[in-house]
Scaffold this active site. Structure first.
Site, short mmCIF file in Angstrom:
data_model
loop_
_atom_site.label_atom_id
_atom_site.label_comp_id
_atom_site.label_asym_id
_atom_site.label_seq_id
_atom_site.Cartn_x
_atom_site.Cartn_y
_atom_site.Cartn_z
CG HIS A 1 44.46 42.94 44.40
ND1 HIS A 1 44.11 43.02 43.07
CD2 HIS A 1 43.89 41.81 44.88
CE1 HIS A 1 43.34 41.99 42.75
NE2 HIS A 1 43.19 41.24 43.84
CE LYS B 1 45.14 39.85 41.30
NZ LYS B 1 45.39 38.39 41.26
#
Length: 406
Positions: free
Chosen positions: A216, A247
């Protein structure tokens, strides 16, 4: 045994608890993200996506799309097999070179997803290191937990983001044992960030290997998108850096980066690498293009920080409860599974705002939330609509709570 009845009874239990998950059928619109088409019984409509992990909108970036088209036209659709047999293509090699360079490491190894890279790397390292004990942060992702569990190595859980507790536990381990400390940089549900330097101090004190999950953070943090460890100048102190291509990089896949010997070790022994079909060349090419772009471009990261700050300030002004954190993740705390789903459904049906409810087992019971992830391509108008709609439905929920209490 009536198997069908068992299946239905378990599903009914989820529905009663308010945590049965319904997927919204969406089609992302290239060039118009965060807009997406939504298919439902009422026909096709348009929604604005507020919960995507495509944090920077790179899934629609022209350089990424062009690289994928070029690879598709020149290589075809699939890789042709596992990496060991016939699936290692030139695009995979180039991608691993980009990743090693990104993290200042000797080598990198690409997997089919971030889940698989965690599961495969941790299970292999922990099972193959002699008499290994794993120290795992209490907040670690399911993929890390499953990898450690599969290794059958002894596992000691240290309190979340607590270097002192890690030090205490490591002090109980015999000095000659192999030790592996596994933790994340940005924790995806609360949005908090690990004290990486302090954890590395403890690892070095006890001669433990360090394994950090940056899924992340890569693409988003650091001058070249190398993650929180790059931002803090700590990459050279870490044994294994794990990340994702699905992501902030907007494509698909996972990876580890570290020494050449460590990557070769995992490549040679990890069943999750050896026995699975390789990423399609077009996907590898798109990921490499995304990484190359974000190594030099600051535009996306600067705009992203602005959007996150704006949404956070607007929600705070409205009195919407959020977890305070230093990252890009905005957890709006509902703390009730039924209300969480109700709010999510209402936003979708009445305002075309898509933000999926997050409930158990992803988060603990009683901490249900809406996980909002602003992107550089959310406009001021998008933010106005989100904040206004959330404020309206929040007031309704508050009135309902007061009536129930009375």
């Amino acid at each position: 045994m009536d198997y069908e009845a068992l299946f239905l009874a378990e599903l009914d239990g989820l529905k009663t608890e308010g945590r049965y998950r319904v997927f919204a059928e969406l089609e992302r619109k290239r060039g118009a993200f965060p807009r997406a088409r939504r298919w439902s019984d009422g026909g096709v409509g348009e929604v604005t996506v507020w919960c995507s992990n495509d944090y920077l909108g790179m899934g629609q970036h022209p350089k990424v799309i062009a690289a994928m088209h070029e690879a598709l036209d020149s290589c075809g659709a699939g890789a042709g097999g596992t990496r060991n047999i016939s699936g290692t293509t030139h695009q995979h090699v180039l991608l691993e070179c980009e990743l090693a360079d990104l993290h200042g490491m000797e080598a990198a190894l690409v997997f089919t997803s971030g889940y698989v890279s965690n599961w495969a790397a941790l299970s292999t390292l922990a099972s193959k290191l002699p008499n290994c004990v794993v120290l795992s942060d209490a907040g670690n992702h399911a993929s890390m937990i499953e990898g450690i569990r599969h290794s059958r190595a002894e596992c000691l859980k240290f309190q979340h983001n607590d270097p002192e507790d890690l030090d205490r536990l490591l002090s109980t381990v015999a000095p000659g044992r192999a030790k592996l400390v596994a933790f994340e940089s940005v924790y995806s549900m609360d949005g908090d960030i690990a004290p990486i330097a302090e954890i590395l101090d403890v690892c070095e004190k006890h001669g433990a290997l360090s394994y950090i999950d940056e899924v992340h953070a890569v693409g988003l943090y650091g001058p070249r998108g190398g993650g929180i460890a790059e931002e803090r100048g700590l990459m050279d102190r870490i044994t294994v850096i794990e990340g994702t291509l699905g992501k902030a990089y907007g494509v698909m896949g996972g990876y580890i980066a570290g020494s050449a010997a460590m990557c070769d070790f995992v490549r040679s022994f990890a069943s999750g690498f050896i026995f699975t079909t390789a990423l399609p060349p077009a996907v590898a090419a798109g990921a490499a293009a995304s990484i190359r772009h974000l190594k030099t471009s600051q535009i996306e990261r600067v705009q992203h920080k602005d959007r996150v700050a704006t949404v956070r300030a607007r929600l705070m002004a409205m009195g919407i409860p959020m977890l305070d954190n230093p990252s890009h993740i905005i957890p709006v705390m509902v703390c009730n599974p039924h209300h969480c789903k109700m709010i999510s459904d209402w936003l979708l049906e009445n305002h075309g705002i898509y933000v999926q409810p997050i409930n158990y087992p992803t988060v603990a019971k009683g901490t249900e939330r809406l996980r909002i992830t602003p992107s550089p391509v959310h406009t001021d108008d998008d933010i106005d609509k989100l904040v206004t709609a959330l404020s309206e439905i929040w007031s309704q929920c508050e009135l309902a709570r007061q009536e129930m209490a009375a």
